[in-house]
Design an enzyme around this catalytic site. Structure first.
Site, PDB file in Angstrom:
ATOM      1  N   ALA A  37       0.793  -1.077   0.082  1.00 13.54           N
ATOM      2  CA  ALA A  37      -0.134   0.022  -0.113  1.00 13.54           C
ATOM      3  C   ALA A  37       0.892   1.191   0.255  1.00 13.54           C
ATOM      4  O   ALA A  37       0.608   2.183  -0.733  1.00 13.54           O
ATOM      5  CB  ALA A  37      -0.948  -0.017   1.231  1.00 13.54           C
ATOM      6  N   ASP A  38       1.894   1.333   0.834  1.00  8.86           N
ATOM      7  CA  ASP A  38       2.540   2.053   0.898  1.00  8.86           C
ATOM      8  C   ASP A  38       3.510   2.542  -0.385  1.00  8.86           C
ATOM      9  O   ASP A  38       3.478   3.696  -1.062  1.00  8.86           O
ATOM     10  CB  ASP A  38       4.019   2.337   1.985  1.00  8.86           C
ATOM     11  CG  ASP A  38       3.611   2.778   3.319  1.00  8.86           C
ATOM     12  OD1 ASP A  38       2.906   3.870   3.370  1.00  8.86           O
ATOM     13  OD2 ASP A  38       3.896   2.193   4.258  1.00  8.86           O
ATOM     14  N   LEU A  39       4.104   1.654  -0.915  1.00 11.37           N
ATOM     15  CA  LEU A  39       4.899   1.683  -1.961  1.00 11.37           C
ATOM     16  C   LEU A  39       4.035   1.978  -3.309  1.00 11.37           C
ATOM     17  O   LEU A  39       4.355   2.854  -4.264  1.00 11.37           O
ATOM     18  CB  LEU A  39       5.785   0.543  -2.467  1.00 11.37           C
ATOM     19  CG  LEU A  39       6.835   0.091  -1.283  1.00 11.37           C
ATOM     20  CD1 LEU A  39       7.570  -1.293  -1.445  1.00 11.37           C
ATOM     21  CD2 LEU A  39       7.897   1.400  -1.134  1.00 11.37           C
TER      22      LEU A  39
END
Length: 397
Positions: free
Chosen positions: A169-171
């Site tokens: 999700a972050d990346l």
């Protein structure tokens, strides 16, 4: 030729993972990235617990902050806000990762900055986006994976939901934000005006769920966990061998026939349970059992060589020590070294986008906190006396 984005100036107001990763990608492709950090502690990952290099530097910070210059500014002071506004006046892009509402309280929101620079592209990365009922919630990769549905389909069928091993999700939010920024910059060449870019960990996690939502809307049922198996093809998963594991992607009848030939399992071709891809999907567990019975008789590398020679997509399951030492990884320059002012020579992942004419480059090691404050402020028009006054005020360091 020069670097693709060498005429793009980006102010990075982000911390931790998604935003820094986005800005590092832009920096790798040549952008002039100015990382604005809080005085004293800087980016939260500078102080984060976890792996540290021999001289104490944070491995997490080093991983996503190369090709940037650091300026330490206290945005809660009048002098700090004025300095930031002066930087934004000539910048192309500002990227922030505050919870919605925080940037406005600090006076660095889009509504304020577009009065300073109408060409500014202002990108926000948050947990849940700038709108919607969850906008004010704190957001982390784990929460986004959980609430988007990703964790519900990750893990063994009989086990509990688990998060992906990497922070998808972050990346992916960082990647999508970079796409949004470059799209807005391209639009600006036509309109002459900037705009706001809004993406979130939650949106990004959902956007990655293409197969899973397709299954939901086709069948009317929420998808189940499948381990390493595929939703629409079989066999397409990991299997144990005599000394480890491999992956096989025999996702059509032609490859299925070749796989059976390599395994010397003509009986599987005659088995009505496995006649078509739909049959193999319905009987996925039985199919995996039959294939494992044969694959477990030889070592991984032997099977991989035989399968590839027959044109069947296959590969060994490796850990990161193995993958980072792989000749292909090195040939693709996906492991690089850079000189760090404290740690000396350090390794990092390479640039994943290869441009034939304006290739990216690792030009700067991750900066020390405030390393470039004077340099950047001088370029913005501050005199040495004015910078000293700001430092005395506690506006910069």
């Amino acid at each position: 030729m020069g670097l693709a984005l060498e005429n793009l100036t980006v102010i990075d107001l982000t911390q931790v993972m998604a935003g820094p990763f986005c800005c590092q990608l832009l920096g790798d492709l040549g952008a002039n990235v100015i990382k604005v950090e809080p005085i004293g502690r800087g980016d939260a990952t500078r102080e984060a617990t976890g792996n540290r290099l021999p001289h104490g530097e944070s491995a997490a910070f080093i991983a996503v902050n190369r090709n940037k210059r650091s300026v330490a500014i206290n945005l809660r002071t009048a002098g700090g806000r004025e300095a930031f506004h002066r930087l934004a006046a000539t910048a192309d892009v500002v990227v922030e990762s505050f919870r919605p509402g925080v940037a406005a309280r600090l006076g660095v929101d889009y509504a304020t900055l577009r009065e300073v620079n109408e060409r500014l592209v202002y990108a926000s990365i948050s947990g849940f986006g700038q709108t919607g009922p969850y906008a004010a919630r704190p957001g982390y990769d784990l929460i986004a994976q959980a609430m988007s549905g990703i964790m519900s389909v990750t893990g063994d069928p009989a086990g509990s939901p688990v998060k992906c091993g990497v922070p998808v999700a972050d990346l992916s939010a960082g990647l999508l934000c970079a796409v949004g920024i470059l799209s807005a910059c391209l639009s600006r060449t036509i309109t002459g005006r900037g705009q706001a870019v809004d993406t979130s960990l939650y949106d990004a996690a959902l956007a990655m769920s293409v197969w899973e939502t397709a299954e939901l809307w086709t069948t009317g049922r929420a998808p189940d966990r499948l381990g390493s198996a595929h939703r629409v093809n079989a066999p397409y998963q990991a299997f144990p061998t005599r000394d480890g594991h491999l992956t096989i992607g025999a996702n059509n009848n032609r490859l299925w026939e070749r796989l059976c030939a390599v395994l010397d399992r003509a009986d599987l071709l005659a088995d009505p349970r496995f006649a078509t891809n739909d049959d193999r999907l319905r009987n996925r567990a039985a199919l995996a059992g039959e294939l494992t019975r044969t694959l477990s008789t030889r070592d991984t590398e032997e099977w991989v060589e035989l399968l590839l020679d027959a044109g069947v997509p296959a590969g060994p399951i490796r850990d990161y020590e193995q993958s980072c030492a792989d000749p292909h990884t090195l040939a693709r320059e996906m492991v690089v070294e850079m000189d760090h002012p404290v740690e000396g020579r350090v390794r990092a992942l390479g640039i994943p986008v290869k441009l034939s004419e304006t290739a990216g480059a690792v030009r700067r090691a991750p900066p020390q906190l405030g390393e470039h404050t004077d340099e950047v402020l001088r370029a913005a028009g501050y005199s040495a006396t004015e910078i000293a006054a700001l430092r005395e005020e506690g506006a910069v360091s």
